[in-house]
Enzyme design. Sequence first.
Site, PDB file in Angstrom:
ATOM      1  CG  HIS A  11     -13.104  -7.111  -2.363  1.00  0.00           C
ATOM      2  ND1 HIS A  11     -12.787  -6.665  -3.627  1.00  0.00           N
ATOM      3  CD2 HIS A  11     -12.078  -6.715  -1.560  1.00  0.00           C
ATOM      4  CE1 HIS A  11     -11.602  -6.037  -3.577  1.00  0.00           C
ATOM      5  NE2 HIS A  11     -11.169  -6.051  -2.343  1.00  0.00           N
ATOM      6  CG  ASP A  39     -28.578  -1.866  -2.465  1.00  0.00           C
ATOM      7  OD1 ASP A  39     -28.286  -2.103  -3.664  1.00  0.00           O
ATOM      8  OD2 ASP A  39     -29.133  -2.698  -1.721  1.00  0.00           O
ATOM      9  CG  HIS A  69      -9.294  -0.444  -5.290  1.00  0.00           C
ATOM     10  ND1 HIS A  69      -9.810  -0.650  -4.033  1.00  0.00           N
ATOM     11  CD2 HIS A  69     -10.332  -0.483  -6.150  1.00  0.00           C
ATOM     12  CE1 HIS A  69     -11.116  -0.818  -4.132  1.00  0.00           C
ATOM     13  NE2 HIS A  69     -11.465  -0.719  -5.400  1.00  0.00           N
ATOM     14  CG  LEU A  70      -3.960   2.988  -1.889  1.00  0.00           C
ATOM     15  CD1 LEU A  70      -4.227   2.653  -0.432  1.00  0.00           C
ATOM     16  CD2 LEU A  70      -3.017   4.153  -2.008  1.00  0.00           C
ATOM     17  CB  SER A  71      -2.985  -3.014  -3.978  1.00  0.00           C
ATOM     18  OG  SER A  71      -4.321  -3.387  -3.703  1.00  0.00           O
ATOM     19  NE  ARG A 101      -6.549  -8.712  -1.111  1.00  0.00           N
ATOM     20  CZ  ARG A 101      -6.849  -8.361   0.138  1.00  0.00           C
ATOM     21  NH1 ARG A 101      -7.677  -7.369   0.371  1.00  0.00           N
ATOM     22  NH2 ARG A 101      -6.295  -8.981   1.161  1.00  0.00           N
ATOM     23  CE1 TYR A 130      -3.765  -2.291   0.010  1.00  0.00           C
ATOM     24  CE2 TYR A 130      -2.825  -3.249   2.005  1.00  0.00           C
ATOM     25  CZ  TYR A 130      -3.736  -3.294   0.977  1.00  0.00           C
ATOM     26  OH  TYR A 130      -4.624  -4.330   0.878  1.00  0.00           O
TER      27      TYR A 130
END
Length: 146
Positions: free
Chosen positions: A81, A88, A101-103, A112, A23
């Site tokens: 996830h 909703d 997303h960082l990764s 993931r 991260y």
Amino acid sequence: MAKILILHGPNLNLLGDREPHIYGSDTLDDINQRCQVQCANSGHELTSLQSNAEADFIDRLHNARRDGTDFMLVNFGAFTHTSIAIRDAILATEIPFIEVHLSNLYSREEYRQHSFFTDIAIGCIVGLGAQGYELALQAAFKRLEN
Ligand code: DQA
């Protein structure tokens, strides 16, 4: 001037400390401060929320429907996830958003590789670390101009 909201999911308060090989070494404060400057330089107002609780995001999204939020960046961490409830809530806002997303989720565990948000996002930036937020804001500014 637009109102932009960034939502940071569970465990992202540990950024800098948490698995830095995945991260990165920036803390959440570093990221928020850079986003704050970027927004201020472009004449936009930024607010952000980090929480480890699903209900906080649902409540914040309900508020966003009424508080004039124009655009959102979201990284719901592991809720990405799992959370149909947050999906909703975000659909109910009808506010455009970019998923960050960082990764790189697609080079990681199979669980993931599914997100409950990608198909309803304007776009998605994954795997570029903290720079992903900067790029997402640039894209948001462009959209808000049009
Ligand atoms: C994450 C990826 C998620 O799978 C994970 O649970 C996180 C962070 C990312 O930014 O890379 O907490 O959203």
